[in-house]
Motif scaffolding. Sequence first.
Motif, PDB file in Angstrom:
ATOM      1  N   GLU A 339      37.406  20.416   4.159  1.00 35.05           N
ATOM      2  CA  GLU A 339      36.282  19.539   4.468  1.00 35.05           C
ATOM      3  C   GLU A 339      36.686  18.116   4.073  1.00 35.05           C
ATOM      4  O   GLU A 339      37.318  17.915   3.045  1.00 35.05           O
ATOM      5  N   TRP A 340      36.320  17.150   4.913  1.00 37.26           N
ATOM      6  CA  TRP A 340      36.632  15.745   4.617  1.00 37.26           C
ATOM      7  C   TRP A 340      35.343  14.995   4.293  1.00 37.26           C
ATOM      8  O   TRP A 340      34.370  15.078   5.031  1.00 37.26           O
ATOM      9  N   LEU A 341      35.374  14.238   3.194  1.00 37.79           N
ATOM     10  CA  LEU A 341      34.206  13.446   2.822  1.00 37.79           C
ATOM     11  C   LEU A 341      34.645  12.020   2.548  1.00 37.79           C
ATOM     12  O   LEU A 341      35.743  11.784   2.050  1.00 37.79           O
ATOM     13  N   SER A 342      33.757  11.072   2.870  1.00 38.68           N
ATOM     14  CA  SER A 342      34.070   9.676   2.614  1.00 38.68           C
ATOM     15  C   SER A 342      32.842   9.013   2.014  1.00 38.68           C
ATOM     16  O   SER A 342      31.730   9.181   2.513  1.00 38.68           O
ATOM     17  N   GLN A 343      33.053   8.307   0.912  1.00 42.74           N
ATOM     18  CA  GLN A 343      31.932   7.646   0.260  1.00 42.74           C
ATOM     19  C   GLN A 343      32.242   6.171   0.031  1.00 42.74           C
ATOM     20  O   GLN A 343      32.929   5.807  -0.924  1.00 42.74           O
ATOM     21  N   PRO A 344      31.742   5.273   0.942  1.00 42.86           N
ATOM     22  CA  PRO A 344      31.974   3.837   0.773  1.00 42.86           C
ATOM     23  C   PRO A 344      31.262   3.341  -0.488  1.00 42.86           C
ATOM     24  O   PRO A 344      30.314   3.974  -0.953  1.00 42.86           O
ATOM     25  N   PRO A 345      31.710   2.204  -1.046  1.00 43.27           N
ATOM     26  CA  PRO A 345      31.059   1.701  -2.257  1.00 43.27           C
ATOM     27  C   PRO A 345      29.574   1.439  -2.000  1.00 43.27           C
ATOM     28  O   PRO A 345      29.184   1.075  -0.895  1.00 43.27           O
ATOM     29  N   PHE A 346      28.782   1.643  -2.991  1.00 35.54           N
ATOM     30  CA  PHE A 346      27.319   1.423  -2.959  1.00 35.54           C
ATOM     31  C   PHE A 346      26.596   2.367  -2.004  1.00 35.54           C
ATOM     32  O   PHE A 346      25.463   2.112  -1.631  1.00 35.54           O
ATOM     33  N   VAL A 347      27.240   3.416  -1.569  1.00 32.11           N
ATOM     34  CA  VAL A 347      26.568   4.423  -0.744  1.00 32.11           C
ATOM     35  C   VAL A 347      26.350   5.645  -1.618  1.00 32.11           C
ATOM     36  O   VAL A 347      27.260   6.079  -2.316  1.00 32.11           O
ATOM     37  N   GLU A 348      25.131   6.167  -1.609  1.00 32.32           N
ATOM     38  CA  GLU A 348      24.771   7.234  -2.541  1.00 32.32           C
ATOM     39  C   GLU A 348      25.464   8.561  -2.237  1.00 32.32           C
ATOM     40  O   GLU A 348      25.985   9.209  -3.111  1.00 32.32           O
ATOM     41  N   GLU A 349      25.395   8.942  -0.956  1.00 28.41           N
ATOM     42  CA  GLU A 349      25.882  10.264  -0.580  1.00 28.41           C
ATOM     43  C   GLU A 349      27.166  10.157   0.228  1.00 28.41           C
ATOM     44  O   GLU A 349      27.265   9.303   1.117  1.00 28.41           O
ATOM     45  N   PRO A 350      28.139  11.011  -0.020  1.00 32.20           N
ATOM     46  CA  PRO A 350      29.332  10.986   0.827  1.00 32.20           C
ATOM     47  C   PRO A 350      29.011  11.440   2.248  1.00 32.20           C
ATOM     48  O   PRO A 350      28.097  12.227   2.466  1.00 32.20           O
ATOM     49  N   VAL A 351      29.759  10.909   3.203  1.00 31.04           N
ATOM     50  CA  VAL A 351      29.565  11.251   4.608  1.00 31.04           C
ATOM     51  C   VAL A 351      30.673  12.234   5.011  1.00 31.04           C
ATOM     52  O   VAL A 351      31.821  12.052   4.622  1.00 31.04           O
ATOM     53  N   SER A 352      30.312  13.248   5.772  1.00 30.47           N
ATOM     54  CA  SER A 352      31.316  14.227   6.196  1.00 30.47           C
ATOM     55  C   SER A 352      32.049  13.743   7.432  1.00 30.47           C
ATOM     56  O   SER A 352      31.437  13.320   8.404  1.00 30.47           O
ATOM     57  N   PHE A 353      33.382  13.835   7.383  1.00 35.14           N
ATOM     58  CA  PHE A 353      34.203  13.482   8.539  1.00 35.14           C
ATOM     59  C   PHE A 353      34.953  14.692   9.063  1.00 35.14           C
ATOM     60  O   PHE A 353      35.899  14.567   9.810  1.00 35.14           O
ATOM     61  N   SER A 354      34.516  15.871   8.619  1.00 31.39           N
ATOM     62  CA  SER A 354      35.243  17.105   8.957  1.00 31.39           C
ATOM     63  C   SER A 354      35.396  17.293  10.453  1.00 31.39           C
ATOM     64  O   SER A 354      36.434  17.761  10.928  1.00 31.39           O
ATOM     65  N   LYS A 355      34.373  16.904  11.218  1.00 35.27           N
ATOM     66  CA  LYS A 355      34.406  17.130  12.670  1.00 35.27           C
ATOM     67  C   LYS A 355      35.527  16.344  13.336  1.00 35.27           C
ATOM     68  O   LYS A 355      36.020  16.727  14.383  1.00 35.27           O
ATOM     69  N   GLU A 356      35.903  15.219  12.731  1.00 34.27           N
ATOM     70  CA  GLU A 356      36.929  14.371  13.352  1.00 34.27           C
ATOM     71  C   GLU A 356      38.332  14.760  12.931  1.00 34.27           C
ATOM     72  O   GLU A 356      39.301  14.161  13.378  1.00 34.27           O
ATOM     73  N   SER A 357      38.437  15.755  12.057  1.00 36.52           N
ATOM     74  CA  SER A 357      39.770  16.128  11.574  1.00 36.52           C
ATOM     75  C   SER A 357      40.408  17.174  12.482  1.00 36.52           C
ATOM     76  O   SER A 357      39.726  17.862  13.232  1.00 36.52           O
ATOM     77  N   THR A 358      41.711  17.262  12.395  1.00 38.56           N
ATOM     78  CA  THR A 358      42.437  18.281  13.164  1.00 38.56           C
ATOM     79  C   THR A 358      43.290  19.093  12.203  1.00 38.56           C
ATOM     80  O   THR A 358      43.765  18.575  11.194  1.00 38.56           O
ATOM     81  N   LEU A 359      43.456  20.364  12.536  1.00 38.05           N
ATOM     82  CA  LEU A 359      44.216  21.264  11.662  1.00 38.05           C
ATOM     83  C   LEU A 359      45.586  21.552  12.247  1.00 38.05           C
ATOM     84  O   LEU A 359      45.713  21.736  13.455  1.00 38.05           O
TER      85      LEU A 359
END
Length: 448
Positions: A339-359
């Motif tokens: 699972e991929w998560l990204s949390q920009p500064p000053f953002v409370e909750e991390p955002v999931s980027f899993s859908k954009e990833s490739t295996l």
Amino acid sequence: MVMLTILIVLLSWAYGLEGADVVLSCSLIEEGGGMGGMMGGSMFKRTPSTLVFRDLVGNDDLSPELVTPYNPPETPNADDLIFELMLPSLQIPNADSLLHADCNEQEVVCEISRYVPRGADPDSLPAHFISSVQLEGSGLSLTLVLQTLSSETAESYTPPLMQSKLNLPLSQSGTLLTEVVFVVFSRVPSVMAPIGGDAVLDCGFKQKDSIPGQDVTLEWRLQHRGNGHKILDMKAREIETEVGSDVLVEREGTSAEADLLVRDGNASLTLRRLKVTDEGRYICTVGSGEFQTQQVVQLHITQPPRVTFSVEKLAFQDNTPQKLSCHCHRYYPLDVQVEWLSQPPFVEEPVSFSKESTLSSHQQHSDGTYSLSSHLILRPDEHPPGTVVTCRVSHSALDTPTNASLTVDKLEPKTAFWTGIVLMLVISVLFLYQAFKSTGEFHFLTLQ
Ligand SMILES: *[C@@H]1O[C@H](CO)[C@@H](O)[C@H](O)[C@H]1NC(C)=O
């Protein structure tokens, strides 16, 4: 196997303070029933039946309010299939987990079928049955050999009621009275162990009226993906105070203890230096006297993944997206979730980027473990400096997911350095030019 929900209807203070009864709903399995199973083509017929364990365990930790007495049917019925089990001197280990299964809503698989002891006439009395009882979760698995008891009807005038299907005499309360004469059990029927580690596969047996000095045989087989082979074969007996044994071991680093087998009924198998190929269903078969039966212990090999990123630092030079890879190294079994998560500064909750990833595809190593990578294209506008990018990996060998995290840096120090050098050069050139121009002018003026 059909899963039957446990039906502990009755726990009783049988005769005051003797012990508690446990009632399980079970299936009687008969060969060659034309009605078949619902899966089609089954050559076995299942009939609902009931197993009543009398005085299964001591009542030390039971409060009287929890206990409901077992009442046999009011009028005995020839069609009822109630197996009443007496446990004369046999102590079933961990039997109390059967009592607690009801409270924990655990499932129980219970099956019963006819059994013919070695060298016995199938039609002679007493009759024998074999019953397997498996408790989901708590991990008790039993294979019991039951022997019918002649009921207390000797002096009664009326002949006993005969069970319609089995043609065996019923007790006055309408049950088939039996006693447990042999049991093979495992308290840990499912074991997990890492590669390179050791595992003890628990198996044991108890026998009523065992004859001192008689042979006890033990065989362990491994069944995996349709293939089976013998791991260990042992024959042991106690003569005087010595235990003699013949042992055949087919796998290096494997052992069972003849002493423990004969004296304690401990048939456990120890496997050292585990490999992926050791995984599978192990069948422990114990024979003693006229009885022989088995128990299955499942061995799962597990190895958690090591998680790393393709880079140690991440910064964007300009607006060009960058590829980041998350590597999962050498795990077993195959299934892994990234699972991929990204949390920009000053953002409370991390955002999931899993859908954009490739295996990537799985890579299998010579030791049987797997590796895999997940790739994500990061765009600078979505992941400004200070953003925490996380790769979260879930795997059955991990209690909680393993994380690898990286923080997006400001402009790479290398870029800043070169920008500095270029700026310095420009300034110096401008300065020199100015200086040259002024001196040149001065010189020119003096010449004039
Ligand atoms: C049975 O024997 C094995 C060794 O073969 C040992 O590790 C295990 O603890 C024993 N189990 C019991 C219940 O004594």
